[in-house]
Design a protein around this motif. Structure first.
Motif, PDB file in Angstrom:
ATOM      1  N   THR A   1       0.831  -1.206   0.000  1.00 50.57           N
ATOM      2  CA  THR A   1       0.000   0.000   0.000  1.00 50.57           C
ATOM      3  C   THR A   1       0.861   1.249   0.000  1.00 50.57           C
ATOM      4  N   ASP A   2       0.224   2.359  -0.337  1.00 48.49           N
ATOM      5  CA  ASP A   2       0.883   3.660  -0.338  1.00 48.49           C
ATOM      6  C   ASP A   2      -0.081   4.674   0.279  1.00 48.49           C
ATOM      7  N   GLN A   3       0.453   5.826   0.636  1.00 48.49           N
ATOM      8  CA  GLN A   3      -0.367   6.868   1.253  1.00 48.49           C
ATOM      9  C   GLN A   3      -1.278   7.502   0.213  1.00 48.49           C
ATOM     10  N   CYS A   4      -2.525   7.746   0.595  1.00 52.31           N
ATOM     11  CA  CYS A   4      -3.439   8.473  -0.292  1.00 52.31           C
ATOM     12  C   CYS A   4      -3.920   9.734   0.413  1.00 52.31           C
ATOM     13  N   VAL A   5      -4.476  10.642  -0.349  1.00 55.18           N
ATOM     14  CA  VAL A   5      -4.933  11.923   0.181  1.00 55.18           C
ATOM     15  C   VAL A   5      -6.346  12.198  -0.301  1.00 55.18           C
ATOM     16  N   ALA A   6      -7.081  12.996   0.468  1.00 48.99           N
ATOM     17  CA  ALA A   6      -8.413  13.441   0.048  1.00 48.99           C
ATOM     18  C   ALA A   6      -8.248  14.449  -1.080  1.00 48.99           C
ATOM     19  N   TYR A   7      -9.113  14.311  -2.088  1.00 46.42           N
ATOM     20  CA  TYR A   7      -8.939  15.111  -3.301  1.00 46.42           C
ATOM     21  C   TYR A   7     -10.100  16.063  -3.505  1.00 46.42           C
ATOM     22  N   ARG A   8     -11.225  15.571  -3.937  1.00 42.45           N
ATOM     23  CA  ARG A   8     -12.373  16.427  -4.231  1.00 42.45           C
ATOM     24  C   ARG A   8     -13.483  16.172  -3.220  1.00 42.45           C
ATOM     25  N   LEU A   9     -13.990  17.236  -2.620  1.00 40.37           N
ATOM     26  CA  LEU A   9     -15.103  17.116  -1.689  1.00 40.37           C
ATOM     27  C   LEU A   9     -16.374  16.802  -2.479  1.00 40.37           C
ATOM     28  N   THR A  10     -16.967  15.658  -2.196  1.00 43.80           N
ATOM     29  CA  THR A  10     -18.191  15.235  -2.882  1.00 43.80           C
ATOM     30  C   THR A  10     -19.424  15.602  -2.087  1.00 43.80           C
ATOM     31  N   LEU A  11     -19.304  15.553  -0.768  1.00 46.19           N
ATOM     32  CA  LEU A  11     -20.450  15.809   0.104  1.00 46.19           C
ATOM     33  C   LEU A  11     -19.972  16.482   1.372  1.00 46.19           C
ATOM     34  N   SER A  12     -20.673  17.511   1.813  1.00 42.44           N
ATOM     35  CA  SER A  12     -20.406  18.130   3.107  1.00 42.44           C
ATOM     36  C   SER A  12     -21.727  18.441   3.778  1.00 42.44           C
ATOM     37  N   THR A  13     -21.904  17.943   5.000  1.00 43.17           N
ATOM     38  CA  THR A  13     -23.115  18.245   5.754  1.00 43.17           C
ATOM     39  C   THR A  13     -22.845  19.294   6.820  1.00 43.17           C
ATOM     40  N   SER A  14     -21.667  19.923   6.771  1.00 41.20           N
ATOM     41  CA  SER A  14     -21.312  20.907   7.787  1.00 41.20           C
ATOM     42  C   SER A  14     -22.203  22.141   7.691  1.00 41.20           C
TER      43      SER A  14
ATOM     44  N   PHE B   1     -13.772   5.872  -1.648  1.00 41.32           N
ATOM     45  CA  PHE B   1     -13.861   7.235  -1.135  1.00 41.32           C
ATOM     46  C   PHE B   1     -13.384   7.275   0.317  1.00 41.32           C
ATOM     47  N   PHE B   2     -13.151   8.476   0.805  1.00 46.22           N
ATOM     48  CA  PHE B   2     -12.814   8.702   2.208  1.00 46.22           C
ATOM     49  C   PHE B   2     -13.939   9.504   2.840  1.00 46.22           C
ATOM     50  N   CYS B   3     -14.293   9.184   4.079  1.00 43.78           N
ATOM     51  CA  CYS B   3     -15.325   9.949   4.773  1.00 43.78           C
ATOM     52  C   CYS B   3     -14.946  10.108   6.236  1.00 43.78           C
ATOM     53  N   SER B   4     -15.393  11.194   6.836  1.00 43.67           N
ATOM     54  CA  SER B   4     -15.069  11.463   8.231  1.00 43.67           C
ATOM     55  C   SER B   4     -15.955  12.584   8.748  1.00 43.67           C
TER      56      SER B   4
ATOM     57  N   TYR C   1      -7.898  19.001   6.758  1.00 45.61           N
ATOM     58  CA  TYR C   1      -6.916  18.934   5.684  1.00 45.61           C
ATOM     59  C   TYR C   1      -5.504  18.936   6.262  1.00 45.61           C
ATOM     60  N   GLY C   2      -4.682  18.051   5.730  1.00 43.16           N
ATOM     61  CA  GLY C   2      -3.316  17.902   6.197  1.00 43.16           C
ATOM     62  C   GLY C   2      -3.118  16.685   7.068  1.00 43.16           C
ATOM     63  N   GLU C   3      -4.182  16.183   7.684  1.00 45.69           N
ATOM     64  CA  GLU C   3      -4.077  14.986   8.505  1.00 45.69           C
ATOM     65  C   GLU C   3      -4.015  13.737   7.630  1.00 45.69           C
ATOM     66  N   GLU C   4      -3.268  12.746   8.088  1.00 39.39           N
ATOM     67  CA  GLU C   4      -3.152  11.493   7.329  1.00 39.39           C
ATOM     68  C   GLU C   4      -4.469  10.731   7.397  1.00 39.39           C
ATOM     69  N   LEU C   5      -4.837  10.108   6.287  1.00 42.36           N
ATOM     70  CA  LEU C   5      -6.098   9.370   6.221  1.00 42.36           C
ATOM     71  C   LEU C   5      -5.960   8.011   6.903  1.00 42.36           C
ATOM     72  N   ASN C   6      -7.097   7.454   7.303  1.00 45.16           N
ATOM     73  CA  ASN C   6      -7.099   6.128   7.920  1.00 45.16           C
ATOM     74  C   ASN C   6      -7.320   5.018   6.894  1.00 45.16           C
ATOM     75  N   ILE C   7      -7.230   5.352   5.617  1.00 44.80           N
ATOM     76  CA  ILE C   7      -7.230   4.353   4.556  1.00 44.80           C
ATOM     77  C   ILE C   7      -6.019   4.616   3.652  1.00 44.80           C
ATOM     78  N   ALA C   8      -5.676   3.646   2.837  1.00 41.15           N
ATOM     79  CA  ALA C   8      -4.513   3.765   1.953  1.00 41.15           C
ATOM     80  C   ALA C   8      -4.938   3.450   0.528  1.00 41.15           C
ATOM     81  N   CYS C   9      -3.980   3.492  -0.391  1.00 40.42           N
ATOM     82  CA  CYS C   9      -4.205   3.037  -1.758  1.00 40.42           C
ATOM     83  C   CYS C   9      -3.209   1.922  -2.051  1.00 40.42           C
TER      84      CYS C   9
END
Length: 590
Positions: free
Chosen positions: A211-224, A254-257, A262-270
């Motif tokens: 595996t390798d590190q992945c990053v969040a790219y495009r915001l698809t949904l925000s309920t904030s 996808f990634f969700c949280s 932004y800047g924090e490492e994700l809890n999933i990989a690629c």
């Protein structure tokens, strides 16, 4: 993308949610020339074979996921009202999908998601184990045996639309993160419509070294929102290490949280491609076939004065190379063999227009000779091919400023000798299908999915080049570089005209490093210095003159926008060639 306070899905008795329309290119994909190995099918990642899962189904009921513009704490009747409004406009929703028809022995890594405003075109990778020291059962009895894939130990509920109320809804959305065994990583999330945990067999976790590190790219949904006590976001992901040497492989999840910043490492990989051979990349014959099939037509503005030309034409018609303090330039031969090659841009050399009566003609380019210069390189660990198409114009014209209803044509700002622009086609090495096109726009640009492109003559996209500055766009229009909200910035006018270059036949492949000696790079490509002289005037004087004529109420806003313009817009230094651009080896700036 969707600024809603909460969301629910509901099966309405008087409304039938239509099946999502799948996207397909305007014309069928041809039978590509065959290579020694089978192309566009399986992709080996050390201990794994991976395949693109094209068959998707909705994880939630046919109604999908609806987003109600009402607080979770409001009465149920208000939530239903909001949901019904959004049902009638299904484009306001986001649906979550899981693959079906997965080949025997293969497993997925999670679900994918897509906004309903676009035709269905999601994908996930599925994988099977190539060779392991033992099965999952043997791993349990012998920890030294480490197969590439293992079931998760459990699932953790990340977020849910279930607010605990007794509302008579058919169900809610539940988002689950697989809990991997030690030494393994999760690569995606699973969505259910019931509170019970997903089946452990549904996905697999991957051994950490694959595996390798992945990053969040495009915001698809925000309920904030200020009214929501349950903020939640969903993002697309991409590998952190990208570009020609990047090993990360996107798996389509996808990634969700509800708490990530932004800047924090994700809890999933690629995935990570550890195979250096890049076997899935196209050979030279296949590259030509891809360009002939997908090569865009580049349309220039009908009032364009500064058209493109070939590099050879530019050199043959009097372009000069200067060194140091020399006041007399040297003529450049057609292939650029007398240009200094290699090194970096040390400022010792630069190219300029001819000094004789050919200057005015060269400034205007030569459309008949123009061609696209092609750089082919691996993307996303070699699972995609990037076909980068470079356009050369002998001259970049001055800009026109838009300030409210006023349009102010400037005399110097933006102009420079030797303009290099580009756009990039990204093609899947699993299917041979065009996934997206990158449109370069001055200091940045954007990836545009094929679902949002205009096509001409089959599967060939249209690229619109802006007047004077040659930035590229997917659609005609008047684009503002600056503040579109204030109506202040540089105009980029793009429209179709009789001036165009057809890259499907007007092209030259100048670089494909992975093919070794099969592609010979031209001499001029090794020239790393500036393609234009340094401009000595103070561009700020012209901008300040514009500001001085404006009403006092506008001056501060206009000046703040001007201060954000990229330095290259001012044209104070000559531009460098393609190999000195950071996207030559790296990924596009987006």
């Amino acid at each position: 993308m969707f600024g809603c306070r909460c969301f629910h899905w509901r099966r309405l008795p008087d409304f039938s949610w239509p099946e999502p329309e799948s996207f397909s290119l305007p014309a069928p994909i041809p039978q590509w020339p065959q290579a020694i190995r089978k192309y566009f099918e399986w992709f080996k990642v050390q201990d794994l074979d991976t395949q693109l899962g094209l068959c998707l189904k909705n994880t939630l009921p046919p109604t999908g996921v609806l987003f109600a513009a009402a607080s979770c704490r409001q009465a149920f009747a208000n939530v239903i009202c909001g949901a019904m409004k959004l049902v009638k406009d299904r484009k306001k929703g986001v649906s979550f999908y899981k693959p079906v028809g997965v080949p025997d022995g293969c497993f997925s890594f999670g679900n994918c998601c897509q906004a309903n405003e676009k035709p269905l075109r999601g994908y996930v990778l599925v994988a099977r184990q190539v060779a392991t020291p033992g099965s999952e059962n043997s791993y349990k009895s012998n920890p030294n045996c480490s197969p590439a894939l293992l079931m998760p130990l459990d699932y953790t509920l990340v977020w849910s639309t279930d607010d605990g109320s007794e509302a008579n809804l058919d169900g809610c959305g539940y988002f689950w993160l697989p809990r991997p065994p030690e030494g393994y990583k999760a690569l995606g999330f699973v969505v259910t419509s019931k509170p019970g945990k997903p089946d452990l067999e549904e996905v697999r976790c991957v051994r950490a070294d694959l595996t390798d590190q992945c990053v969040a790219y495009r915001l698809t949904l925000s309920t904030s929102s200020t009214y929501s006590e349950l903020p939640f976001g969903v993002w697309k992901t991409r590998p952190h290490h990208r570009g020609m040497d990047g090993k990360g492989v996107s798996v389509g999840t996808f990634f969700c949280s509800s708490y990530w910043s932004y800047g924090e490492e994700l809890n999933i990989a690629c995935l990570k491609n550890l195979n250096p051979k890049l076997n899935a990349m196209p050979n030279l014959e296949q590259i030509h076939a891809l360009i002939r099939h997908y090569g865009p037509t580049v349309f220039f503005h009908p009032d364009e004065v500064y058209l493109p030309s070939s590099v050879d034409w530019f050199f043959k018609n009097g372009a000069l190379v200067y060194k140091g303090d020399d006041s007399v330039g040297e003529s450049i031969d057609a292939g650029g063999s007398n240009l200094p090659g290699g090194g970096t841009n040390d400022g010792e050399y630069w190219i300029d227009l001819p000094r004789d009566n050919r200057k005015e003609r060269v400034i205007r380019g030569n459309l008949e000779s123009a061609k696209l210069y092609i750089h082919v390189k691996p993307a996303l660990g070699g699972t995609f091919t990037d076909i980068v198409m470079w356009v050369f114009c002998p001259f970049n014209g001055p800009v026109t400023l838009k300030v409210g209803v006023m349009n102010i044509a400037l005399s110097k700002i933006g102009q420079h000798v030797g303009d290099w622009e580009h756009f990039t086609l990204r093609v899947s090495n699993f299917t041979g299908e065009l996934l997206s096109v990158y449109f370069s726009q001055h200091s940045g640009g954007e990836w545009v999915d094929t679902t949002d492109l205009e096509f001409i003559e089959g599967n060939r996209p249209i690229v619109y080049s802006s007047k004077s500055g040659h930035a590229s766009f997917a659609h005609p229009g008047n684009y503002i570089q600056g503040s579109s909200k204030l109506g202040i910035g540089v105009r980029n006018d793009a429209v179709r005209s009789e001036y165009y270059v057809d890259s499907s036949n007007q092209y030259e492949i100048v670089a494909a490093e992975y093919l070794g000696d099969e592609v010979s790079e031209p001499c001029w490509l090794q020239y790393m210095r500036e393609w234009g002289p340094t401009i000595v005037y103070d561009s700020r004087i012209e901008l300040d003159k514009v500001i001085s004529y404006l009403p006092l109420t506008l001056r501060y806003s206009v000046e703040s926008v001007f201060n954000k313009f990229p330095l290259e817009l001012y044209g104070e230094e000559g531009p460098t060639g393609p190999k000195e651009k950071n996207n030559w080896v790296g990924d596009e700036r987006c």
